[in-house]
Design a protein around this motif. Structure first.
Motif, PDB file in Angstrom:
ATOM      1  N   ALA A  81       0.102   2.501   1.516  1.00  0.00           N
ATOM      2  CA  ALA A  81      -0.534   3.653   0.875  1.00  0.00           C
ATOM      3  C   ALA A  81       0.308   4.911   1.089  1.00  0.00           C
ATOM      4  O   ALA A  81       0.508   5.714   0.165  1.00  0.00           O
ATOM      5  CB  ALA A  81      -1.936   3.850   1.433  1.00  0.00           C
ATOM      6  N   LEU A  82       0.799   5.088   2.301  1.00  0.00           N
ATOM      7  CA  LEU A  82       1.655   6.240   2.600  1.00  0.00           C
ATOM      8  C   LEU A  82       2.964   6.155   1.819  1.00  0.00           C
ATOM      9  O   LEU A  82       3.454   7.154   1.280  1.00  0.00           O
ATOM     10  CB  LEU A  82       1.938   6.277   4.102  1.00  0.00           C
ATOM     11  CG  LEU A  82       2.760   7.445   4.618  1.00  0.00           C
ATOM     12  CD1 LEU A  82       2.026   8.761   4.407  1.00  0.00           C
ATOM     13  CD2 LEU A  82       3.072   7.246   6.098  1.00  0.00           C
ATOM     14  N   TRP A  83       3.525   4.945   1.731  1.00  0.00           N
ATOM     15  CA  TRP A  83       4.790   4.748   1.034  1.00  0.00           C
ATOM     16  C   TRP A  83       4.657   5.063  -0.455  1.00  0.00           C
ATOM     17  O   TRP A  83       5.515   5.701  -1.050  1.00  0.00           O
ATOM     18  CB  TRP A  83       5.242   3.312   1.245  1.00  0.00           C
ATOM     19  CG  TRP A  83       6.443   2.861   0.480  1.00  0.00           C
ATOM     20  CD1 TRP A  83       6.521   1.791  -0.359  1.00  0.00           C
ATOM     21  CD2 TRP A  83       7.757   3.438   0.492  1.00  0.00           C
ATOM     22  NE1 TRP A  83       7.786   1.663  -0.878  1.00  0.00           N
ATOM     23  CE2 TRP A  83       8.572   2.661  -0.366  1.00  0.00           C
ATOM     24  CE3 TRP A  83       8.313   4.531   1.135  1.00  0.00           C
ATOM     25  CZ2 TRP A  83       9.913   2.955  -0.590  1.00  0.00           C
ATOM     26  CZ3 TRP A  83       9.656   4.826   0.918  1.00  0.00           C
ATOM     27  CH2 TRP A  83      10.433   4.046   0.068  1.00  0.00           C
ATOM     28  N   ARG A  84       3.557   4.662  -1.074  1.00  0.00           N
ATOM     29  CA  ARG A  84       3.364   4.937  -2.501  1.00  0.00           C
ATOM     30  C   ARG A  84       3.263   6.430  -2.755  1.00  0.00           C
ATOM     31  O   ARG A  84       3.812   6.941  -3.735  1.00  0.00           O
ATOM     32  CB  ARG A  84       2.116   4.213  -3.020  1.00  0.00           C
ATOM     33  CG  ARG A  84       2.266   2.711  -3.069  1.00  0.00           C
ATOM     34  CD  ARG A  84       1.092   2.037  -3.720  1.00  0.00           C
ATOM     35  NE  ARG A  84       1.266   0.590  -3.732  1.00  0.00           N
ATOM     36  CZ  ARG A  84       0.522  -0.258  -4.423  1.00  0.00           C
ATOM     37  NH1 ARG A  84      -0.464   0.203  -5.184  1.00  0.00           N
ATOM     38  NH2 ARG A  84       0.740  -1.547  -4.366  1.00  0.00           N
ATOM     39  N   GLU A  85       2.574   7.138  -1.892  1.00  0.00           N
ATOM     40  CA  GLU A  85       2.471   8.584  -2.071  1.00  0.00           C
ATOM     41  C   GLU A  85       3.845   9.235  -1.926  1.00  0.00           C
ATOM     42  O   GLU A  85       4.192  10.163  -2.657  1.00  0.00           O
ATOM     43  CB  GLU A  85       1.489   9.174  -1.057  1.00  0.00           C
ATOM     44  CG  GLU A  85       1.146  10.635  -1.319  1.00  0.00           C
ATOM     45  CD  GLU A  85       0.432  10.846  -2.657  1.00  0.00           C
ATOM     46  OE1 GLU A  85       0.574  11.944  -3.226  1.00  0.00           O
ATOM     47  OE2 GLU A  85      -0.240   9.911  -3.135  1.00  0.00           O
ATOM     48  N   ALA A  86       4.651   8.728  -0.982  1.00  0.00           N
ATOM     49  CA  ALA A  86       6.004   9.251  -0.815  1.00  0.00           C
ATOM     50  C   ALA A  86       6.844   9.014  -2.065  1.00  0.00           C
ATOM     51  O   ALA A  86       7.615   9.893  -2.490  1.00  0.00           O
ATOM     52  CB  ALA A  86       6.661   8.600   0.406  1.00  0.00           C
ATOM     53  N   LEU A  87       6.698   7.844  -2.682  1.00  0.00           N
ATOM     54  CA  LEU A  87       7.430   7.554  -3.909  1.00  0.00           C
ATOM     55  C   LEU A  87       7.063   8.536  -5.013  1.00  0.00           C
ATOM     56  O   LEU A  87       7.934   9.009  -5.758  1.00  0.00           O
ATOM     57  CB  LEU A  87       7.145   6.116  -4.362  1.00  0.00           C
ATOM     58  CG  LEU A  87       7.722   4.987  -3.506  1.00  0.00           C
ATOM     59  CD1 LEU A  87       7.302   3.636  -4.074  1.00  0.00           C
ATOM     60  CD2 LEU A  87       9.240   5.074  -3.425  1.00  0.00           C
ATOM     61  N   HIS A  88       5.793   8.842  -5.147  1.00  0.00           N
ATOM     62  CA  HIS A  88       5.356   9.812  -6.157  1.00  0.00           C
ATOM     63  C   HIS A  88       5.997  11.183  -5.900  1.00  0.00           C
ATOM     64  O   HIS A  88       6.430  11.862  -6.837  1.00  0.00           O
ATOM     65  CB  HIS A  88       3.837   9.939  -6.148  1.00  0.00           C
ATOM     66  CG  HIS A  88       3.132   8.878  -6.933  1.00  0.00           C
ATOM     67  ND1 HIS A  88       3.217   8.794  -8.306  1.00  0.00           N
ATOM     68  CD2 HIS A  88       2.341   7.852  -6.540  1.00  0.00           C
ATOM     69  CE1 HIS A  88       2.497   7.765  -8.736  1.00  0.00           C
ATOM     70  NE2 HIS A  88       1.955   7.175  -7.685  1.00  0.00           N
ATOM     71  N   THR A 101      -4.090  12.379  -3.428  1.00  0.00           N
ATOM     72  CA  THR A 101      -3.265  11.162  -3.372  1.00  0.00           C
ATOM     73  C   THR A 101      -3.284  10.425  -4.700  1.00  0.00           C
ATOM     74  O   THR A 101      -4.218  10.539  -5.485  1.00  0.00           O
ATOM     75  CB  THR A 101      -3.765  10.205  -2.276  1.00  0.00           C
ATOM     76  OG1 THR A 101      -5.107   9.803  -2.572  1.00  0.00           O
ATOM     77  CG2 THR A 101      -3.727  10.873  -0.918  1.00  0.00           C
ATOM     78  N   ARG A 102      -2.221   9.639  -4.923  1.00  0.00           N
ATOM     79  CA  ARG A 102      -2.083   8.825  -6.125  1.00  0.00           C
ATOM     80  C   ARG A 102      -1.664   7.437  -5.657  1.00  0.00           C
ATOM     81  O   ARG A 102      -0.485   7.160  -5.461  1.00  0.00           O
ATOM     82  CB  ARG A 102      -1.013   9.426  -7.041  1.00  0.00           C
ATOM     83  CG  ARG A 102      -1.366  10.822  -7.545  1.00  0.00           C
ATOM     84  CD  ARG A 102      -0.135  11.660  -7.833  1.00  0.00           C
ATOM     85  NE  ARG A 102       0.609  11.967  -6.617  1.00  0.00           N
ATOM     86  CZ  ARG A 102       1.526  12.933  -6.543  1.00  0.00           C
ATOM     87  NH1 ARG A 102       1.790  13.682  -7.581  1.00  0.00           N
ATOM     88  NH2 ARG A 102       2.174  13.146  -5.418  1.00  0.00           N
ATOM     89  N   LEU A 103      -2.640   6.576  -5.434  1.00  0.00           N
ATOM     90  CA  LEU A 103      -2.346   5.294  -4.803  1.00  0.00           C
ATOM     91  C   LEU A 103      -1.647   4.312  -5.731  1.00  0.00           C
ATOM     92  O   LEU A 103      -1.072   3.332  -5.271  1.00  0.00           O
ATOM     93  CB  LEU A 103      -3.629   4.674  -4.250  1.00  0.00           C
ATOM     94  CG  LEU A 103      -4.229   5.427  -3.049  1.00  0.00           C
ATOM     95  CD1 LEU A 103      -5.465   4.703  -2.540  1.00  0.00           C
ATOM     96  CD2 LEU A 103      -3.207   5.572  -1.926  1.00  0.00           C
TER      97      LEU A 103
END
Length: 356
Positions: A203-210, A268-270
């Motif tokens: 979940a943290l990684w996806r937000e970082a990608l965004h 957040t944008r999961l």
């Protein structure tokens, strides 16, 4: 589904087979060697034996700081010429093949057919449920998930779970074995794709990608926001208890009442953003910039030392004695036993289940 009784108790295991000798499999090999086990490894790659030796040699200085078992030695590693040879005398099997479901199914079925009866076989899969991996095995009752975190020789966590056709006794046996081998074990009550820790970090990684994809933050900024912020708290206190403290004396109840409405805010944008060429380049280039000229080997050594320092600073490793406190500078330090999360005292370095 039941399986024959294991050949020995979890605390009596002396020989482990590691199938797959990549980053994760090799990390497991290093961990088991440091805990005093005899390890037989197998990997079909032509250069696997040489790569594994290099990995173990690179990990050994960190393992020496952690505290080695009495019989720990890289010389207790044997590289087998075949899968059958690797598991012939094993009392536990750790599978760490690439994350390919078809490959996992085929390999676990072959392991089940060649491993001595009753020996528990654990997969290091990072996300596949065991139910999906055990479909081709004739004896699925002994197949469990034993998911580590990288590097397995340093990070204590291992998540254990069974599948629909796994005997619960195999899950219990595996959990107790990992505890005896110096790991901190979380045994899942039910299957969960991705398990616990991977789902949280994903979940943290996806937000970082965004954030990178939208130009909202650099790789360096994102990493610093964790290492200089919540990561310091997460090293010794999880997110739930951390948020409970944010509620003051009212605890989690006050925190939820006060901050709960913000959960509806679009913070957040999961859903993961498209991993297109632009985002890929931004991440690759950003990591190169963040590395700032350090080689992969230097970063690995820095990471390993960082984990050791955090474990020691938070009381999960004994602090090294000052030179003037040691009777003999050449005398190795013996870590004290400590209480494991299960309530059982972790064994010292005189047995395979030494401190993690």
């Amino acid at each position: 589904m039941s399986f024959p009784a294991p050949p020995c108790a979890p605390t009596s295991v002396r020989r482990v087979a590691c199938v797959g000798a990549g980053v994760i499999g090799g990390g497991w090999v290093a961990h088991y060697l440091a805990r005093g086990y005899r390890v037989t490894a197998w990997d079909p790659a032509a250069d696997a034996a040489a790569r594994l030796r290099r990995l173990v040699d690179a990990a050994w200085p960190a393992l020496e700081q952690l505290g080695l078992a009495e019989d720990a030695s890289p010389d207790r590693l044997t590289f087998a010429g075949s899968l059958a040879e690797a598991v012939a005398g094993a009392e536990f099997v750790q599978e760490s093949a690439p994350e390919d479901l078809a490959l996992k199914r085929e390999l676990l079925a072959e392991l089940d057919a060649t491993t001595p009866p009753g020996v528990v076989i654990a997969s290091s899969t990072s996300g596949f449920p065991m139910t999906e991996m055990q479909t081709a095995a004739a004896g699925p009752g002994r197949l469990v998930v034993g998911h580590p975190f990288n590097p397995p020789y340093l990070v204590p966590l291992v998540e254990v779970a069974g599948g629909e056709r796994t005997d619960p006794a195999a899950v219990t046996w595996a959990s107790r074995f990992y505890e005896a081998a110096g790991k901190s074990v979380v045994t899942l009550d039910r299957e969960l794709p991705g398990f616990l820790a991977n789902r949280l970090q994903e979940a943290l990684w996806r937000e970082a990608l965004h954030m990178v994809a939208n130009g909202e933050a650099t790789v360096r900024d994102i990493d610093a926001s964790i290492t200089e912020g919540p990561g310091l708290r997460w090293a010794f206190m999880g997110p739930c208890l951390t948020f409970a403290l944010a509620g003051g004396e009212g605890g989690m109840a006050h925190m939820l009442d006060h901050f709960g409405p913000s959960l509806r805010s679009p913070w957040t944008r999961l859903e993961a953003p498209p991993l297109d060429d632009g985002l890929r380049a931004a991440l690759v280039d950003g990591c190169a910039e963040a590395a700032d000229g350090r080689t992969h080997a230097q970063l690995v050594a820095e990471r390993d030392q960082g984990v050791i320092d955090v474990l020691r600073a938070t009381g999960r490793l004994p602090r090294p004695a000052a030179p003037h406190d040691r009777g003999d500078p050449a005398e190795p330090e013996v870590p004290e036993a400590r209480e494991a999360p299960s309530g059982e005292t972790r064994r010292g370095p005189d047995a395979p289940g030494g401190t993690a």
